[in-house]
Design a protein around this motif. Sequence first.
Motif, PDB file in Angstrom:
ATOM      1  N   THR A 203      16.296  53.477  20.645  1.00 28.99           N
ATOM      2  CA  THR A 203      16.920  52.178  20.667  1.00 28.99           C
ATOM      3  C   THR A 203      18.563  52.252  20.615  1.00 28.99           C
ATOM      4  O   THR A 203      18.908  53.259  19.788  1.00 28.99           O
ATOM      5  N   ARG A 204      19.254  51.904  21.377  1.00 30.83           N
ATOM      6  CA  ARG A 204      20.657  51.902  21.567  1.00 30.83           C
ATOM      7  C   ARG A 204      21.409  50.712  21.101  1.00 30.83           C
ATOM      8  O   ARG A 204      21.008  49.536  21.299  1.00 30.83           O
ATOM      9  N   GLY A 205      22.658  50.868  20.508  1.00 31.25           N
ATOM     10  CA  GLY A 205      23.577  50.037  20.028  1.00 31.25           C
ATOM     11  C   GLY A 205      24.906  50.210  19.810  1.00 31.25           C
ATOM     12  O   GLY A 205      25.196  51.240  20.260  1.00 31.25           O
TER      13      GLY A 205
ATOM     14  N   LEU B 207      26.668  58.154  19.441  1.00 27.92           N
ATOM     15  CA  LEU B 207      26.743  58.744  20.812  1.00 27.92           C
ATOM     16  C   LEU B 207      28.495  58.829  21.177  1.00 27.92           C
ATOM     17  O   LEU B 207      28.900  59.647  21.959  1.00 27.92           O
ATOM     18  N   ARG B 208      29.335  58.021  20.604  1.00 24.55           N
ATOM     19  CA  ARG B 208      30.643  58.004  20.870  1.00 24.55           C
ATOM     20  C   ARG B 208      31.478  57.464  19.606  1.00 24.55           C
ATOM     21  O   ARG B 208      30.913  56.339  18.958  1.00 24.55           O
ATOM     22  N   SER B 209      32.609  57.763  19.338  1.00 27.13           N
ATOM     23  CA  SER B 209      33.624  57.152  18.407  1.00 27.13           C
ATOM     24  C   SER B 209      34.931  56.958  19.017  1.00 27.13           C
ATOM     25  O   SER B 209      35.644  57.931  19.372  1.00 27.13           O
TER      26      SER B 209
ATOM     27  N   GLU C  71      44.568  49.004  22.407  1.00 25.24           N
ATOM     28  CA  GLU C  71      44.836  50.363  22.908  1.00 25.24           C
ATOM     29  C   GLU C  71      43.927  51.771  22.659  1.00 25.24           C
ATOM     30  O   GLU C  71      44.272  51.524  21.182  1.00 25.24           O
ATOM     31  N   LEU C  72      43.330  52.138  23.367  1.00 26.83           N
ATOM     32  CA  LEU C  72      42.923  53.376  22.733  1.00 26.83           C
ATOM     33  C   LEU C  72      43.661  54.384  22.305  1.00 26.83           C
ATOM     34  O   LEU C  72      44.536  54.686  22.831  1.00 26.83           O
ATOM     35  N   ILE C  73      43.442  54.739  20.894  1.00 37.41           N
ATOM     36  CA  ILE C  73      44.351  55.813  20.412  1.00 37.41           C
ATOM     37  C   ILE C  73      43.764  56.913  20.620  1.00 37.41           C
ATOM     38  O   ILE C  73      44.387  58.056  21.103  1.00 37.41           O
ATOM     39  N   ARG C  74      42.469  57.274  20.256  1.00 33.52           N
ATOM     40  CA  ARG C  74      41.755  58.654  20.349  1.00 33.52           C
ATOM     41  C   ARG C  74      40.165  58.298  20.486  1.00 33.52           C
ATOM     42  O   ARG C  74      39.813  57.211  19.781  1.00 33.52           O
ATOM     43  N   THR C  75      39.518  59.171  20.968  1.00 37.37           N
ATOM     44  CA  THR C  75      38.244  59.318  20.999  1.00 37.37           C
ATOM     45  C   THR C  75      37.839  60.564  20.127  1.00 37.37           C
ATOM     46  O   THR C  75      38.376  61.756  20.604  1.00 37.37           O
ATOM     47  N   TYR C  76      37.153  60.328  18.966  1.00 35.76           N
ATOM     48  CA  TYR C  76      36.757  61.284  18.183  1.00 35.76           C
ATOM     49  C   TYR C  76      35.764  62.304  18.803  1.00 35.76           C
ATOM     50  O   TYR C  76      35.835  63.599  18.758  1.00 35.76           O
ATOM     51  N   PHE C  77      34.819  61.637  19.441  1.00 37.38           N
ATOM     52  CA  PHE C  77      33.701  62.386  20.073  1.00 37.38           C
ATOM     53  C   PHE C  77      33.140  61.712  21.290  1.00 37.38           C
ATOM     54  O   PHE C  77      33.222  60.436  20.871  1.00 37.38           O
ATOM     55  N   ASP C  78      32.678  62.062  22.153  1.00 29.64           N
ATOM     56  CA  ASP C  78      32.049  61.308  23.339  1.00 29.64           C
ATOM     57  C   ASP C  78      30.661  62.128  23.752  1.00 29.64           C
ATOM     58  O   ASP C  78      30.281  61.748  24.844  1.00 29.64           O
ATOM     59  N   HIS C  79      29.907  62.511  22.821  1.00 32.40           N
ATOM     60  CA  HIS C  79      28.673  63.272  23.017  1.00 32.40           C
ATOM     61  C   HIS C  79      27.903  63.059  21.646  1.00 32.40           C
ATOM     62  O   HIS C  79      28.357  62.645  20.745  1.00 32.40           O
TER      63      HIS C  79
END
Length: 169
Positions: A46-48, A87-89, A97-105
């Motif tokens: 289940t995704r959210g 899955l992503r942060s 505005e996007l500052i940073r993506t901590y992880f995308d996996h």
Amino acid sequence: MKVYFFPLFLIVFLLLGCEEEKKISSIDPVNWQKRSISLPASDSLTRGSSYLSVYSEIYSVTEERTHNLTVTVSIRNVSSTDSVFILRSDYYDTHGELIRTYFDHPVFVAPLETIEIVIDEGDEVGGTGGNFIFEWATKPDIHEPFFEAVMISTSGQQGISFTTRGIRR
């Protein structure tokens, strides 16, 4: 009687000085890679998505003056039996505005485990209205992850702290 304290002191100092540094930065992608997990393309998860507000600074006295805060973002698995997967942060500033993506996996959070993202007090780029968006997945009938932030700062004998909770999007 000769005193042999200096060589003993030197040996202890050298041994303690050789300890590996234990600092873990939540910005360092290598640390998130250690928690990576591969999810099959055809899973039954289940995704959210959840939203969490954070404040790397708040107004103090007037809107012309701000006070910096340290932010601890807690990502909690409330299940005592199954892991959950983040899955992503993504971290956004006051203006969206996007500052940073901590992880995308996918990273795993074990049963009853908490993992954290820390935004240093000096990192004020998020501003007075920072936001996190978390994408996540769980096994069916498992409670979704719980997201909470604690903001704190101290100066002399003064201190301020408060919390925010994530909501499902």
